[in-house]
Design an enzyme around this catalytic site. Structure first.
Site, PDB file in Angstrom:
ATOM      1  N   GLN A   1      16.923  19.591 -26.424  1.00 41.51           N
ATOM      2  CA  GLN A   1      16.226  18.562 -26.067  1.00 41.51           C
ATOM      3  C   GLN A   1      16.724  17.353 -25.655  1.00 41.51           C
ATOM      4  O   GLN A   1      17.338  16.666 -26.450  1.00 41.51           O
ATOM      5  CB  GLN A   1      15.079  18.451 -27.199  1.00 41.51           C
ATOM      6  CG  GLN A   1      13.850  17.549 -26.846  1.00 41.51           C
ATOM      7  CD  GLN A   1      12.883  17.171 -27.791  1.00 41.51           C
ATOM      8  OE1 GLN A   1      13.246  16.558 -28.815  1.00 41.51           O
ATOM      9  NE2 GLN A   1      11.644  17.624 -27.755  1.00 41.51           N
TER      10      GLN A   1
ATOM     11  N   GLY B   1       7.867  24.013 -37.227  1.00 39.58           N
ATOM     12  CA  GLY B   1       8.670  22.618 -37.515  1.00 39.58           C
ATOM     13  C   GLY B   1       9.395  22.958 -38.885  1.00 39.58           C
ATOM     14  O   GLY B   1      10.374  23.663 -39.273  1.00 39.58           O
ATOM     15  N   ARG B   2       8.646  21.997 -39.567  1.00 39.30           N
ATOM     16  CA  ARG B   2       9.259  21.963 -41.250  1.00 39.30           C
ATOM     17  C   ARG B   2       9.380  23.413 -41.790  1.00 39.30           C
ATOM     18  O   ARG B   2      10.308  23.382 -42.517  1.00 39.30           O
ATOM     19  CB  ARG B   2       8.275  20.944 -41.765  1.00 39.30           C
ATOM     20  CG  ARG B   2       8.409  19.300 -41.464  1.00 39.30           C
ATOM     21  CD  ARG B   2       7.687  18.390 -42.066  1.00 39.30           C
ATOM     22  NE  ARG B   2       7.761  17.145 -41.829  1.00 39.30           N
ATOM     23  CZ  ARG B   2       6.900  16.124 -42.252  1.00 39.30           C
ATOM     24  NH1 ARG B   2       5.788  16.548 -43.050  1.00 39.30           N
ATOM     25  NH2 ARG B   2       7.275  14.898 -42.063  1.00 39.30           N
TER      26      ARG B   2
ATOM     27  N   ARG C   1       8.457  18.647 -22.465  1.00 38.02           N
ATOM     28  CA  ARG C   1       7.279  18.274 -23.753  1.00 38.02           C
ATOM     29  C   ARG C   1       6.556  17.312 -23.254  1.00 38.02           C
ATOM     30  O   ARG C   1       7.219  16.116 -22.744  1.00 38.02           O
ATOM     31  CB  ARG C   1       8.069  18.124 -24.921  1.00 38.02           C
ATOM     32  CG  ARG C   1       7.210  17.891 -26.217  1.00 38.02           C
ATOM     33  CD  ARG C   1       7.997  17.768 -27.415  1.00 38.02           C
ATOM     34  NE  ARG C   1       7.172  18.627 -28.438  1.00 38.02           N
ATOM     35  CZ  ARG C   1       7.432  18.190 -29.997  1.00 38.02           C
ATOM     36  NH1 ARG C   1       8.228  17.141 -30.349  1.00 38.02           N
ATOM     37  NH2 ARG C   1       6.762  18.810 -30.783  1.00 38.02           N
TER      38      ARG C   1
ATOM     39  N   TYR D   1       8.495   8.284 -26.526  1.00 32.17           N
ATOM     40  CA  TYR D   1       9.788   7.766 -26.194  1.00 32.17           C
ATOM     41  C   TYR D   1       9.719   7.542 -24.582  1.00 32.17           C
ATOM     42  O   TYR D   1       8.804   7.479 -23.968  1.00 32.17           O
ATOM     43  CB  TYR D   1      10.779   8.789 -26.492  1.00 32.17           C
ATOM     44  CG  TYR D   1      10.694   9.031 -28.015  1.00 32.17           C
ATOM     45  CD1 TYR D   1      11.210   8.112 -28.865  1.00 32.17           C
ATOM     46  CD2 TYR D   1      10.436  10.168 -28.517  1.00 32.17           C
ATOM     47  CE1 TYR D   1      11.312   8.033 -30.225  1.00 32.17           C
ATOM     48  CE2 TYR D   1      10.443  10.406 -29.961  1.00 32.17           C
ATOM     49  CZ  TYR D   1      10.922   9.132 -30.781  1.00 32.17           C
ATOM     50  OH  TYR D   1      10.929   9.429 -32.212  1.00 32.17           O
TER      51      TYR D   1
END
Length: 347
Positions: free
Chosen positions: A100, A316-317, A226, A179
């Site tokens: 990424q 994810g987590r 993304r 971002y």
């Protein structure tokens, strides 16, 4: 026909995934002082190679893109060599991995690169301090000139080329979560009056230039993106944002990307100006391979896939807590619950 998480998926003529479960990008801040991936990181990713595709932690394209401590880069020879250890370890275990690519824009901090400015679309400061380093307050960014934007596009393309040299199977452009690229896409963070601001076409221009430059360098089939149509992280929502993403998604639909990834931490969040959930809005506006993420279990994710809401599921987590997540789901074994203590080390 009912789909399974364990179907093979032909992304395109170049890339086949062994299953529909992707490992979401998870910032771990475990690179060395030169932002070089470590052997510990290679071991960490190799343990998770059963995922249909690993998306690496966000990786900065150049020094002034850094906004967190010890986040890896991919702009020096050392960093490329460090990532080669990671990609080789994943490939040795039968996996696939995309990097990424990341520039944090106005949430960068000069502390990390011995500078005195950070860059962004507009001179609009983010409130607060740097995570993990709360003594560092954000500063007002310097608006990018058009020449500097052109250089950034080139730097993204070079980072993508570096990624292929490092052995990655492709790249995911981080155009989400507040971002740099995402900052161009929202009225709260983009108040420009040139060809990169003021209307949907102009505000989408930088994102599309980056997508096209990377696609031209490494091939569109190895390029993914993304996006976060719902502004919720370091950006305030604005109803006008919908017109930007209406335009952007229409443009992306004409490009042959590997996939589009929804950038949201909780898919249950709803936005009035998107008529509900971000994932449903994107699905209505993007007809190609879509990756859903945000609080799903294997069961709820599979249900969403079979409802046609998206095609692939990013987890994810739970992947932090369960290196063998895919095997556990396939065998029906209990998944270990994630807790924040697990962030303190790579497991």
């Amino acid at each position: 026909m009912t789909k399974s998480l364990f179907d093979k998926v032909q992304l395109n003529a170049e890339i086949t995934l062994e299953n529909r479960i992707l490992m979401a990008p998870l910032t771990r801040c475990m690179a060395d002082e030169n932002l070089v991936p470590t052997q510990q990181m290679a071991d960490y990713y190799a343990k998770r190679a059963e995922a249909g595709l690993i998306i690496s932690e966000a990786t900065i394209i150049r020094a002034d893109g850094q906004g967190y401590p010890n986040t890896p880069g991919i702009f020096t020879a050392e960093q490329i060599q460090g990532w080669q250890r990671v990609t080789q370890a994943v490939h040795n275990n039968g996996g696939k991995i995309f990097v990424q690519l990341w520039h944090t824009g106005r949430v960068a901090h000069p502390h990390f690169f011995n500078g005195d400015t950070v860059v962004a679309p507009s001179a609009l400061k983010v409130d607060g301090t740097v995570p993990r380093m709360r003594e560092l307050e954000y500063i007002t960014p310097t608006p990018l000139s058009e020449c500097q934007i052109e250089q950034l596009v080139n730097d993204y393309a070079q980072a993508a080329s570096n990624a292929i040299d490092a052995g990655f199977d492709g790249v995911e452009i981080h155009g989400a979560n507040g971002y740099l690229i995402d900052q161009f896409l929202h009225f709260d963070s983009n108040q420009r009056d040139d060809q990169f601001g003021g209307n949907p076409q102009n505000m989408s221009r930088f994102a599309l230039l980056v997508v096209d430059a990377i696609s031209n360098r490494i091939g569109a089939k190895r390029t993914a993106l993304r996006v976060s149509p719902g502004a919720y992280f370091n950006i305030s929502p604005d109803p006008r944002d919908r017109s930007v993403f209406d335009y952007l998604l229409n443009e992306l639909a004409d490009r042959e990307l590997a996939y589009l990834h929804i950038g949201i931490f909780d898919d249950a969040l709803e936005f009035d100006y998107l008529d509900g959930r971000v994932s449903d809005y994107v699905r209505k506006n993007y007809p190609h391979t879509l990756v859903g993420v945000g609080g799903f279990t294997a069961e709820t994710g599979l249900e969403a896939i079979n409802q046609g809401r998206f095609d692939l599921l990013a987890i994810g987590r739970p992947f932090i807590a369960n290196p063998d997540y895919v095997a556990k789901v396939k065998s029906g074994n209990e998944v270990v619950a994630y807790n924040d203590e697990m962030l303190k080390e790579l497991i």
